[in-house]
Scaffold this motif. Structure first.
Motif, PDB file in Angstrom:
ATOM      1  N   UNK A 124       0.860  -1.195   0.000  1.00 54.98           N
ATOM      2  CA  UNK A 124       0.000   0.000   0.000  1.00 54.98           C
ATOM      3  C   UNK A 124       0.888   1.234   0.000  1.00 54.98           C
ATOM      4  N   UNK A 125       0.754   2.125  -0.968  1.00 56.67           N
ATOM      5  CA  UNK A 125      -0.178   2.049  -2.092  1.00 56.67           C
ATOM      6  C   UNK A 125       0.274   1.002  -3.114  1.00 56.67           C
ATOM      7  N   UNK A 126      -0.675   0.514  -3.863  1.00 52.64           N
ATOM      8  CA  UNK A 126      -0.370  -0.437  -4.930  1.00 52.64           C
ATOM      9  C   UNK A 126      -0.050   0.321  -6.217  1.00 52.64           C
ATOM     10  N   UNK A 127       0.326  -0.404  -7.245  1.00 53.97           N
ATOM     11  CA  UNK A 127       0.629   0.215  -8.532  1.00 53.97           C
ATOM     12  C   UNK A 127       2.057   0.700  -8.602  1.00 53.97           C
ATOM     13  N   UNK A 128       2.289   1.681  -9.476  1.00 54.54           N
ATOM     14  CA  UNK A 128       3.647   2.172  -9.706  1.00 54.54           C
ATOM     15  C   UNK A 128       3.760   3.677  -9.488  1.00 54.54           C
TER      16      UNK A 128
END
Length: 200
Positions: free
Chosen positions: A123-127
């Protein structure tokens, strides 16, 4: 004698008018928006569950001079929640100026964007939100400006399993253009740093 005196006064008046005209505000240089000098950046990760904060610093001792900057690698334990604060300083020469407060006070003109590789965080996810169209990608901002838009001096991160990668931060200066949809492609970059990061 009277004619000579009158001619002298007329000449003096013309010279005075010409001088005042040449010094009018029309010729004054426009005030420039000076960019902040930032040569030291520190990221401080404080465990949410308690414990000692971990700090990592980038320091370019002479700013835009010839001396090579020094930069810590970020090393964090896995599966841990941290609040992260960022400080900006100008320590070039005899300066010892904390720029962080200025960024906060001018939060309506500044935003810090974040980007990272791989699965560094759960967390946070993504890039991250660096790049046009990525403003909506999740970043756990904890501070906002007077318009309710994120600044990024305070954020929250939860590390994932052991891995390594890079962590990028960009401080953008966006006077009169910062909105809910403005991106890291808008405005000028006050800081753009890439850190090596290892999750252990």
């Amino acid at each position: 004698m009277t004619i000579l005196k009158s001619n002298y006064l007329a000449l003096l008046l013309l010279v005075t008018i010409g001088f005042m005209s040449s010094c009018s505000d029309d010729d004054a240089p426009e005030a420039e928006n000076e960019e902040e000098v930032i040569n030291e950046v520190t990221l401080t990760f404080t465990p949410a569950a308690g414990g000692s904060p971990l700090s990592f610093t980038y320091n370019d001792p002479d700013g835009e001079g010839t001396a090579a900057p020094e930069q810590d690698d970020i090393v964090l334990p896995a599966n841990t929640i941290y609040s992260m604060s960022i400080t900006f300083k100008n320590t070039v020469g005899t300066s010892n100026e904390d720029i962080t407060e200025e960024v906060e006070e001018e939060g309506h003109e500044h935003q810090i964007f974040f980007g990272w590789t791989g699965a560094l965080f759960s967390s946070p996810t993504g890039l991250g939100n660096i790049g046009a169209g990525n403003q909506d990608n999740p970043v756990n901002y904890q501070d906002t400006d007077t318009e309710g838009l994120p600044i990024g001096l305070e954020t929250v991160w939860e590390t994932a399993e052991a891995t390594s990668g890079t962590f990028r931060i960009m401080l953008k200066h966006q006077p009169d253009i910062k909105t809910a949809t403005s991106s890291s492609d808008d405005g000028e970059s006050d800081i753009d740093l890439l850190w090596n990061i290892e999750i252990q």
